[in-house]
Design a protein around this motif. Structure first.
Motif, PDB file in Angstrom:
ATOM      1  N   GLY A 224       0.786  -1.268   0.139  1.00  0.00           N
ATOM      2  CA  GLY A 224       0.150  -0.021   0.039  1.00  0.00           C
ATOM      3  C   GLY A 224       0.758   1.232   0.068  1.00  0.00           C
ATOM      4  O   GLY A 224       0.330   2.462   0.031  1.00  0.00           O
ATOM      5  N   HIS A 225       2.189   1.110  -0.246  1.00  0.00           N
ATOM      6  CA  HIS A 225       3.087   2.462  -0.345  1.00  0.00           C
ATOM      7  C   HIS A 225       2.817   3.199  -1.227  1.00  0.00           C
ATOM      8  O   HIS A 225       2.550   2.605  -2.491  1.00  0.00           O
ATOM      9  CB  HIS A 225       4.527   1.835  -0.145  1.00  0.00           C
ATOM     10  N   ILE A 226       2.637   4.514  -1.114  1.00  0.00           N
ATOM     11  CA  ILE A 226       2.556   5.469  -2.249  1.00  0.00           C
ATOM     12  C   ILE A 226       3.617   6.284  -2.579  1.00  0.00           C
ATOM     13  O   ILE A 226       4.279   6.597  -1.594  1.00  0.00           O
ATOM     14  CB  ILE A 226       1.419   6.288  -2.100  1.00  0.00           C
ATOM     15  N   VAL A 227       4.226   6.327  -3.611  1.00  0.00           N
ATOM     16  CA  VAL A 227       5.441   7.067  -4.038  1.00  0.00           C
ATOM     17  C   VAL A 227       5.200   8.432  -3.765  1.00  0.00           C
ATOM     18  O   VAL A 227       4.447   8.930  -4.616  1.00  0.00           O
ATOM     19  CB  VAL A 227       5.900   6.805  -5.377  1.00  0.00           C
ATOM     20  N   ARG A 228       6.007   8.916  -2.838  1.00  0.00           N
ATOM     21  CA  ARG A 228       5.931  10.484  -2.560  1.00  0.00           C
ATOM     22  C   ARG A 228       7.049  11.067  -2.840  1.00  0.00           C
ATOM     23  O   ARG A 228       8.421  10.726  -2.897  1.00  0.00           O
ATOM     24  CB  ARG A 228       5.685  10.615  -0.795  1.00  0.00           C
TER      25      ARG A 228
ATOM     26  N   ARG B 193      10.369  13.383  -2.153  1.00  0.00           N
ATOM     27  CA  ARG B 193      11.283  13.311  -1.023  1.00  0.00           C
ATOM     28  C   ARG B 193      11.249  14.791  -0.292  1.00  0.00           C
ATOM     29  O   ARG B 193      11.545  14.568   0.962  1.00  0.00           O
ATOM     30  CB  ARG B 193      12.940  13.139  -1.605  1.00  0.00           C
ATOM     31  N   SER B 194      10.792  15.777  -0.777  1.00  0.00           N
ATOM     32  CA  SER B 194      10.895  17.198  -0.236  1.00  0.00           C
ATOM     33  C   SER B 194       9.274  17.508   0.121  1.00  0.00           C
ATOM     34  O   SER B 194       9.197  18.419   0.915  1.00  0.00           O
ATOM     35  CB  SER B 194      11.579  18.326  -1.094  1.00  0.00           C
ATOM     36  N   CYS B 195       8.476  16.730  -0.326  1.00  0.00           N
ATOM     37  CA  CYS B 195       7.073  17.657  -0.013  1.00  0.00           C
ATOM     38  C   CYS B 195       6.152  16.146   0.568  1.00  0.00           C
ATOM     39  O   CYS B 195       6.385  15.287   0.062  1.00  0.00           O
ATOM     40  CB  CYS B 195       6.317  18.017  -1.157  1.00  0.00           C
ATOM     41  N   SER B 196       5.280  16.532   1.239  1.00  0.00           N
ATOM     42  CA  SER B 196       4.478  15.553   1.671  1.00  0.00           C
ATOM     43  C   SER B 196       3.300  15.145   0.744  1.00  0.00           C
ATOM     44  O   SER B 196       2.116  15.106   1.282  1.00  0.00           O
ATOM     45  CB  SER B 196       4.122  15.530   3.127  1.00  0.00           C
ATOM     46  N   VAL B 197       3.582  15.126  -0.415  1.00  0.00           N
ATOM     47  CA  VAL B 197       2.591  14.924  -1.471  1.00  0.00           C
ATOM     48  C   VAL B 197       2.994  13.644  -2.235  1.00  0.00           C
ATOM     49  O   VAL B 197       4.012  13.388  -2.499  1.00  0.00           O
ATOM     50  CB  VAL B 197       2.131  15.915  -2.426  1.00  0.00           C
ATOM     51  N   ALA B 198       2.116  12.943  -2.827  1.00  0.00           N
ATOM     52  CA  ALA B 198       2.175  11.885  -3.720  1.00  0.00           C
ATOM     53  C   ALA B 198       2.983  12.349  -5.186  1.00  0.00           C
ATOM     54  O   ALA B 198       2.481  13.401  -5.576  1.00  0.00           O
ATOM     55  CB  ALA B 198       1.118  11.015  -4.141  1.00  0.00           C
ATOM     56  N   MET B 199       3.782  11.702  -5.622  1.00  0.00           N
ATOM     57  CA  MET B 199       4.278  12.033  -7.208  1.00  0.00           C
ATOM     58  C   MET B 199       3.049  11.742  -8.054  1.00  0.00           C
ATOM     59  O   MET B 199       2.294  10.569  -7.946  1.00  0.00           O
ATOM     60  CB  MET B 199       5.479  11.487  -7.483  1.00  0.00           C
TER      61      MET B 199
ATOM     62  N   CYS C 148       8.743  -2.127   0.614  1.00  0.00           N
ATOM     63  CA  CYS C 148       8.770  -3.529   0.843  1.00  0.00           C
ATOM     64  C   CYS C 148       9.498  -4.319  -0.231  1.00  0.00           C
ATOM     65  O   CYS C 148       9.724  -5.630   0.045  1.00  0.00           O
ATOM     66  CB  CYS C 148       7.279  -4.228   0.848  1.00  0.00           C
ATOM     67  N   GLY C 149      10.031  -3.775  -1.299  1.00  0.00           N
ATOM     68  CA  GLY C 149      10.664  -4.419  -2.283  1.00  0.00           C
ATOM     69  C   GLY C 149       9.846  -5.095  -3.307  1.00  0.00           C
ATOM     70  O   GLY C 149      10.391  -5.732  -4.251  1.00  0.00           O
ATOM     71  N   SER C 150       8.412  -5.169  -3.251  1.00  0.00           N
ATOM     72  CA  SER C 150       7.827  -5.698  -4.003  1.00  0.00           C
ATOM     73  C   SER C 150       7.546  -5.564  -5.579  1.00  0.00           C
ATOM     74  O   SER C 150       7.835  -4.139  -5.649  1.00  0.00           O
ATOM     75  CB  SER C 150       6.326  -5.851  -3.590  1.00  0.00           C
ATOM     76  N   ARG C 151       7.643  -6.184  -6.596  1.00  0.00           N
ATOM     77  CA  ARG C 151       7.365  -5.907  -7.899  1.00  0.00           C
ATOM     78  C   ARG C 151       6.049  -5.449  -8.049  1.00  0.00           C
ATOM     79  O   ARG C 151       5.764  -4.807  -9.373  1.00  0.00           O
ATOM     80  CB  ARG C 151       8.064  -6.733  -8.841  1.00  0.00           C
ATOM     81  N   LEU C 152       5.042  -5.537  -7.297  1.00  0.00           N
ATOM     82  CA  LEU C 152       3.619  -5.154  -7.661  1.00  0.00           C
ATOM     83  C   LEU C 152       3.508  -3.782  -7.590  1.00  0.00           C
ATOM     84  O   LEU C 152       2.516  -3.394  -6.764  1.00  0.00           O
ATOM     85  CB  LEU C 152       2.809  -6.003  -6.667  1.00  0.00           C
ATOM     86  N   ILE C 153       4.004  -3.142  -7.904  1.00  0.00           N
ATOM     87  CA  ILE C 153       4.252  -1.412  -7.940  1.00  0.00           C
ATOM     88  C   ILE C 153       3.511  -0.958  -9.008  1.00  0.00           C
ATOM     89  O   ILE C 153       4.324  -1.407 -10.514  1.00  0.00           O
ATOM     90  CB  ILE C 153       5.307  -0.960  -7.437  1.00  0.00           C
ATOM     91  N   GLY C 154       2.528  -0.223  -9.391  1.00  0.00           N
ATOM     92  CA  GLY C 154       2.003   0.275 -10.585  1.00  0.00           C
ATOM     93  C   GLY C 154       1.249   1.498 -10.094  1.00  0.00           C
ATOM     94  O   GLY C 154       1.022   2.248  -9.488  1.00  0.00           O
TER      95      GLY C 154
END
Ligand code: ADP
Ligand code: ZN
Ligand code: ZN
Length: 764
Positions: free
Chosen positions: A460-464, A466-472, A511-517
């Motif tokens: 469930g990690h969302i890529v954010r 690094r400098s702002c607390s928002v999703a890319m 988590c290192g999973s490849r299920l990222i999309g």
């Protein structure tokens, strides 16, 4: 006659502590030229550092001046750059928005004024466009600002530096970096002063108004004469008429009435690039009496237009937000089209609202203020209810076309029935029918929340950022090879707050999973899905990312008008203004994405956007269909927007605002304190809150001022700065400003920064 010997000035670039009126001697050689409104250079402080200053008053030297006065050094522009009424306006702004003299006056003088005295303008061009495109594809760029500049230059070839800075919203240092890294080079060019499209109009006769238009025109025209006679206070009207009801014709004929009285007219539109049709209509009535001011003019063009206004060669000025400061003399009428638009609110300091500035100017000039809208802001409609403004109604569309038929589709049902597409079955069917009949469609989508972000389906990690607390946010790489399909299309991630660009990680950073999309529904995804479902029908996409560059918008709109594509897909940009008679279907995807944002205006915004989108259907002789897709179909904003029932919506919304004491029942000031150090931001904010508490307790006049507890801002980190927030509420502007001013002056910020936003439009 005796010439003035001393003048009063305010510094252009002073901080709050030095933001006062200073007195200087006028040296004899400048006494002919130096008058109120001039931009001069004065020696300042112990070191006599030269500072730019605006002259606000001139007078004779009095005998008993107790101290030694310094002399003005020189003039920075040959003629005055301001009119006296603008100086009065600046004082109002300073008191109301707590900005400095310079902040306010800089709004009124184009940035190029001092620069354009020279007869050349600094340009930038790519050193090698082909190489730039390939370096771009290699991912050599890591900031959005740089990317915008390169893409703009790939589009237009060369452009003036000033214009690149404003179109791409970048600083000069970004351009210097690009030059250092051998992307672009600078050169100087003679100033061109002609404006493209200037002579490109045909004179058009006014229409005979229908009864509702005639009533509105009559009321405003009579107000023009009575305002002129009394020269006190302004009269305010709200023209409320659905899209296509003929508001523009009312603007044109009342403007004519003002011109006939020998007075000038200011017409504000939300965004010039989005309203070429409106500009054409204004030109076709007023010809060369019109100056168009907008943010995409080159500095030389803007300077020329602005000079024409100063020289009184024009009587009508049309422009976006900043045109409200145009140096017109004797304004009789100020028109604000689509007055509810958020673009009228400045998002940089000073954060003024053009409607408020217009009201100040109207009062000063004894002018009529005419606001127009199909979905008036709650604030403006309430002014009519309370008697501060007069409501004028245009209840029906002009011509045969009736209002479009509106349907709401429950997307939860679609999902339950196994349709996972962004397009409901009903919308798919309506689109197919329209395309089969040779008609066109507009598909509207508001990208918000997590739409377009990258999500790990494992943890469930969302890529954010690094400098702002928002999703890319994901974006297709426009300059890479054409994507074969959406899965393999080259994509990059962009942070919309700081502009950082990265690539999509192959594994989840958590988590290192490849299920990222990719996840969510952006305009690009809608376009891809459209192509899959409706080919060979073609779609054009219009959003912030496709619209960099001066002419990108117009090009897309022209293509659509020429029927080179069957559908136009886009964000709120396409929801307004345009008149495409061949469009019979409008689809609103995920209408409720706009709701549930922590903002007291979110329902109002959703209502306005849906109503406006709906107004795009059936503008010609064919009836229109509007299909609104939502998950939360019971929300009042969505239901009442589908019914196009503004009065009912207003009743609900105003009750909520009153209950919560939100604007227009109170004025809010949002104070944001930011710092690279989290504790510093927090500590300053708490200290400010404490000072507020003391002032509240000690001064009876502020008994009704309210303060919320200091808290982290919803987006608590932007560009690596932590943000803390204090919200203060009061019954009126003057009271609130008087309460806050000494507090911020007394606050020792150290390295923290403070930003004030009165009547905020974004609470993030
Ligand atoms: P709005 O600004 O309210 O969206 P417009 O002023 O654009 O509406 O009017 C819609 C259409 O009706 C335009 O094409 C305009 O030329 C036309 N129109 C407006 N007023 C009249 C009139 N009195 N007689 C005939 N056509 C009119
Ligand atoms: Zn994960
Ligand atoms: Zn960022």
């Amino acid at each position: 006659m005796n010439k003035a010997e001393v003048c009063q000035v305010v510094l252009r670039d002073a901080t709050r502590a030095f933001d006062r009126v200073y007195t200087y001697l006028i040296p004899p050689e400048l006494r002919d030229q130096l008058v109120v409104g001039c931009l001069a250079e004065v020696p300042f402080g112990k070191g006599n550092r030269p500072e730019a200053a605006f002259v606000t008053a001139c007078r004779q030297l009095e005998e008993e001046t107790p101290y030694q006065l310094k002399s003005v050094l020189r003039l920075l522009a040959d003629r005055p750059v301001l009119r006296p009424d603008q100086i009065r306006l600046a004082l109002h702004m300073k008191n109301r928005w707590l900005c400095s003299w310079g902040d306010a006056l800089r709004c009124m003088v184009p940035a190029a004024v001092s620069a354009v005295r020279e007869k050349v303008v600094r340009m930038a061009e790519l050193i090698d466009p082909a190489e730039a495109a390939s370096r771009l594809a290699d991912g050599e760029i890591s900031r959005l600002g740089q990317l915008r500049v390169i893409e703009l230059l790939l589009d237009v070839g060369a452009a003036p530096v000033q214009e690149i800075m404003s179109a791409c919203q970048v600083s000069r240092s970004i351009l210097s970096t690009l030059a250092k890294n051998e992307w672009l080079r600078f050169y100087e060019q003679e100033i061109r002063r002609t404006l493209e499209g200037e002579d490109d109009y045909a004179i058009q006769e006014p229409f005979t108004p229908n009864p509702a238009q005639a009533e509105a025109i009559g009321r405003v025209s009579r107000a023009l004469t009575s305002c002129e006679a009394s020269l006190e206070g302004c009269q305010e009207y709200l023209l409320y008429g659905v899209t296509g009801s003929g508001k523009t014709e009312v603007y044109l004929q009342t403007a004519q009435a003002a011109v006939n009285l020998g007075r000038s007219v200011l017409i504000l539109v939300p965004e010039i690039a989005l309203t070429p049709q409106m500009i054409r209509r204004i030109r076709s009535r007023f010809g060369t009496m019109v100056a168009v001011l907008h943010s995409r003019l080159t500095p030389a063009e803007r300077y020329e237009q602005w000079q024409r206004v100063l020289r009184q060669e024009v009587t009508v000025v049309v422009g976006a937000r900043s045109a409200v400061f145009a140096p017109l003399l004797d304004i009789g009428l100020i028109i604000i089209d689509e007055e509810q638009e958020a673009t009228y609110k400045s998002e940089t300091h000073p954060r003024y609202h053009a409607r408020d500035v217009a009201r100040l100017r109207a009062r000063d000039h004894g002018a009529v203020l005419l606001l127009g809208s199909a979905t008036p802001s709650v604030e403006s409609y309430q002014r009519c209810v309370s008697g501060q403004a007069t409501l004028l109604r245009l209840p029906d569309r002009v011509g045969e076309a009736g209002m479009a038929v509106t349907e709401i589709v429950d997307m939860r049902r679609e999902l339950a029935d196994g349709n996972r597409s962004m397009f409901s079955r009903r919308l798919t069917q309506a689109l197919n029918a329209a395309f089969a009949g040779g008609q066109q469609a507009i598909i509207f989508l508001n990208r918000r929340g997590f739409a377009g972000s990258v999500l790990c389906r494992n943890c469930g990690h969302i890529v954010r950022c690094r400098s702002c607390s928002v999703a890319m946010t994901t974006h297709l790489d426009r300059h890479a090879a054409e994507p074969a399909d959406s899965k393999t299309a080259p994509v990059r991630l962009i942070c919309h707050y700081c502009g950082r660009i990265t690539s999509v990680p192959e594994r989840c950073p958590a988590c290192g999973s490849r299920l990222i999309g990719r996840f969510g529904a952006g305009t690009q995804q809608a376009e891809t899905m459209f192509n899959a479902l409706f080919a060979p029908a073609k779609a054009l996409r219009m959003d912030q990312d496709t619209s960099v560059g001066r002419t990108a918008h117009e090009r897309l709109l022209d293509q659509f008008e020429r029927k080179e594509a069957q559908a136009l897909i886009g964000t709120q940009m396409i929801a307004k203004g345009h008149d495409f008679p061949n469009v019979t279907v409008v689809g609103v995807l995920a209408a409720d994405l706009m709701l549930g944002i922590s903002d007291f205006r979110s329902s109002e915004r959703a209502f306005q956007l849906i109503t406006q989108a709906a107004g795009r259907a059936g503008r010609g002789t064919m009836p229109g269909t509007v299909i609104i897709q939502a998950y939360n179909i019971d929300d009042y904003a969505i239901r009442l927007a589908a019914d196009q029932d503004y009065p009912a919506f207003f009743q609900q919304e105003i009750a909520y605002r009153s209950l919560m004491q939100y604007p227009p029942f109170a004025v809010i000031c949002m104070v944001t304190i930011s710092s690279l150090q989290e504790d510093e931001a927090k500590e300053r904010c708490e200290r400010l809150a404490e000072a507020c508490r003391v002032r509240l307790k000690e001064e009876a006049a502020f008994a009704h001022v309210q303060m919320m507890e200091p808290a982290r801002a919803p987006i608590y980190r932007i560009r690596s700065r932590y943000r803390y927030r204090l919200v203060i509420k009061a019954s009126g502007h003057e009271l609130l400003a008087a309460f806050i001013a000494p507090l911020i002056d007394g606050l020792d910020l150290k390295k923290a920064a403070i930003a004030l936003d009165f009547d905020p439009y974004s609470m993030l």
